[in-house]
Scaffold this active site. Structure first.
Site, PDB file in Angstrom:
ATOM      1  N   CYS A   1       0.809  -1.220   0.000  1.00 25.65           N
ATOM      2  CA  CYS A   1       0.000   0.000   0.000  1.00 25.65           C
ATOM      3  C   CYS A   1       0.843   1.271   0.000  1.00 25.65           C
ATOM      4  O   CYS A   1       0.318   2.360  -0.168  1.00 25.65           O
ATOM      5  CB  CYS A   1      -0.915   0.018   1.221  1.00 25.65           C
ATOM      6  SG  CYS A   1       0.037  -0.040   2.737  1.00 25.65           S
TER       7      CYS A   1
ATOM      8  N   CYS B   1      -1.500  -4.591   7.971  1.00 24.53           N
ATOM      9  CA  CYS B   1      -1.146  -3.290   8.556  1.00 24.53           C
ATOM     10  C   CYS B   1      -0.479  -3.493   9.914  1.00 24.53           C
ATOM     11  O   CYS B   1       0.388  -2.714  10.301  1.00 24.53           O
ATOM     12  CB  CYS B   1      -2.373  -2.420   8.735  1.00 24.53           C
ATOM     13  SG  CYS B   1      -3.455  -2.400   7.310  1.00 24.53           S
TER      14      CYS B   1
HETATM   15 FE1  FES Z   1      -1.281   0.227   4.373  1.00 19.80          FE
HETATM   16 FE2  FES Z   1      -2.834  -0.404   6.294  1.00 19.80          FE
HETATM   17  S1  FES Z   1      -3.393  -0.126   4.243  1.00 19.80           S
HETATM   18  S2  FES Z   1      -0.734  -0.212   6.389  1.00 19.80           S
END
Ligand code: FES
Length: 124
Positions: free
Chosen positions: A35, A104
């Protein structure tokens, strides 16, 4: 609509120990390639214990809650105890995370462990 536990919501809304320690004894930075989120931990160590801990997180709500929880879990513990904190421990302390947000929680303990590594290297 209970995606997140109350603990997650609390740590997201009122994150503890946000910031930076300018003269930190150890700094650990990790990024999540999936992400692109980033997390940096700063620690101050005295008598082998975490005397102060701060973090900066550029990331999703879960990552912020995770950072905050990790900082609370680390404060006051010995270096050896902190190394044993796992990503799983963090997710459990937060009352769990939705499955698609578990990645995460991986950032939290990893960033903290990196800060400890950095501290150990600096000491050498
Ligand atoms: Fe990237 Fe949670 S979506 S750390």
């Amino acid at each position: 609509m209970a995606f997140y536990s109350e603990k997650v919501m609390d740590h997201f809304a009122n994150p503890r120990n946000v910031g930076e320690i300018k003269d930190a004894d150890g700094v650990g930075e990790v990024g999540n390639p999936v992400c692109g989120d980033m997390m940096t931990f700063y620690i101050k160590v005295e008598d082998n214990k975490i005397k102060d801990v701060k973090f900066k997180t550029f990331g999703c709500g879960a990552a912020i809650a995770v950072s905050s929880m990790v900082s609370e879990m680390a404060l006051g513990k010995t270096v050896d105890e902190v190394v044993k904190i796992t990503n799983d421990d963090v997710a459990k302390s937060l009352g769990g995370l939705p499955p698609n947000k578990l990645h995460c929680s991986n950032l939290g303990a990893d960033a903290l462990h990196k800060a400890i590594e950095d501290y150990k290297n600096n000491k050498k």
